[in-house]
Design an enzyme around this catalytic site. Structure first.
Site, PDB file in Angstrom:
ATOM      1  N   LYS A   1       0.827  -1.217   0.000  1.00 29.08           N
ATOM      2  CA  LYS A   1       0.000   0.000   0.000  1.00 29.08           C
ATOM      3  C   LYS A   1       0.856   1.260   0.000  1.00 29.08           C
ATOM      4  O   LYS A   1       0.439   2.309  -0.503  1.00 29.08           O
ATOM      5  CB  LYS A   1      -0.972  -0.015   1.181  1.00 29.08           C
ATOM      6  CG  LYS A   1      -0.317  -0.145   2.560  1.00 29.08           C
ATOM      7  CD  LYS A   1      -0.019   1.171   3.211  1.00 29.08           C
ATOM      8  CE  LYS A   1       0.738   0.996   4.512  1.00 29.08           C
ATOM      9  NZ  LYS A   1       0.985   2.278   5.195  1.00 29.08           N
TER      10      LYS A   1
ATOM     11  N   SER B   1       0.122  11.260   5.465  1.00 27.77           N
ATOM     12  CA  SER B   1       0.774  10.068   4.923  1.00 27.77           C
ATOM     13  C   SER B   1       2.148  10.413   4.362  1.00 27.77           C
ATOM     14  O   SER B   1       2.279  11.240   3.462  1.00 27.77           O
ATOM     15  CB  SER B   1      -0.095   9.452   3.824  1.00 27.77           C
ATOM     16  OG  SER B   1       0.634   8.505   3.073  1.00 27.77           O
TER      17      SER B   1
END
Length: 332
Positions: A195, A253
């Site tokens: 991911k 992120s």
């Protein structure tokens, strides 16, 4: 009257944002010691109940969490070890740990990456360096700062022994942090590593819709994960789709940030040098391609990071793919 069983002592190795967050969670449940390399960080945790370097000044840690820079103290007193060091330093820390750790102590990894050079998952490294120690991974859609600030979140503890996983899950569980269990260690680890690469692709943007990239990334993630021995049921869950969504969409992120900086035209070395934390997707991109499967999104991210391709060329490479069967097709 029977003597009460003492709470197991959790030792967390690593002083980064997620390791500190998990250490603080564990400290609310029972005795917890965090090993960090920096004396300044240890003092900050012990005296101020903060890790200002990685979590800022606003996040207050559990006042029962204690930090040390003494590796031997940490290793010798552990009933459960939680490893939060990056993938490139993981083996080295375990090698040190092997000299000090008592037999059978479980080792739970927080690392979402693959070892460069061997392509090994973190639990495989645990099994190789620390034979006889039960290995597991805590994975899921968690941004450290958000969990540390008290946002409701969830994770999955993957271990082959589900009785042990159920017992250990209670060490991490709080009212706002739900912990599920699974025996699919391979699937949870592969999802966690993959991911990060796809989050870089989302960050690069270049007219590709986020929903499009996430949906096709889930296909690539599932394809490789199942090929490696993971269960297809894992990838639509917390460790797969859940973590993919949060890593691709959160402004906090690290891997998405790398993609955004690449999209702005900055070279990868400059981006890495400017960050004070590791973006595992940068290392994982090249490792993924060594498995030899057709994975167009991962291929283009690897080309930009490691082979001098531009973001525009990556976009053109994906758009040039001819759509086929949505589930069984190999293209983008």
């Amino acid at each position: 009257m029977a003597a009460q069983m003492r709470e197991p002592k959790v030792v967390v190795l690593g002083g980064g944002s997620w390791g500190t967050t998990v250490a603080s969670i564990c400290a609310r449940r029972g005795p917890t010691l965090q090993w960090v390399r920096s004396r300044e960080t240890a003092d900050d945790i012990n005296e101020n109940h903060r890790n200002s370097r990685y979590l800022g000044n606003d996040v207050v840690l559990s006042d029962t969490l204690r930090a040390t820079t003494d590796f031997c103290e940490a290793a010798n007193t552990a009933d459960v070890v939680v490893t939060g060091v990056p993938s490139h330093g993981f083996r080295g820390v375990l090698t040190e740990l092997a000299r000090e750790l008592r037999p059978w102590v479980p080792v739970v990894s927080l690392v979402k990456g693959l070892e460069q050079g061997t392509n090994m998952r973190m639990s495989q490294i645990v099994e190789e360096v620390l034979p006889g120690h039960p290995a597991g991974i805590l994975a899921g859609p968690n941004i450290a700062r958000e969990v540390a600030e008290g946002y409701a979140a969830a994770a999955v503890l993957a271990m082959p022994d589900q009785h042990l996983a159920t017992r250990l899950s209670g060490l991490f569980r709080t009212r706002r942090f739900r912990v599920y269990t699974t025996d699919d260690v391979v699937g949870a680890e592969m999802a966690g590593a993959l991911k990060n690469v796809f989050a870089i692709a989302v960050g690069m943007g270049y007219s590709l819709g986020i929903a499009l990239v996430i949906a096709r990334a889930l296909r690539e993630m599932t394809k490789l994960g199942v090929a490696m021995g993971g269960s297809p049921d894992t990838f639509p869950g917390l460790a797969g789709l859940g973590d993919l969504i949060v890593t691709c969409t959160s402004q906090r992120s690290r891997n998405r940030h790398v993609g955004e900086q690449l999209g702005a035209g900055k070279p990868i070395d400059e981006i890495i040098a400017s960050m004070n934390q590791v973006a595992e997707g940068v290392k994982a991109a090249s490792v993924i391609m060594e498995f030899g499967l057709t994975m167009p999104i991962a291929r283009e991210v690897d080309a930009v990071i490691n082979h001098g391709s531009t973001v525009e060329q990556a976009y053109r490479g994906l758009i040039a793919e001819v759509p086929g069967h949505e589930v069984h097709g190999s293209g983008f």
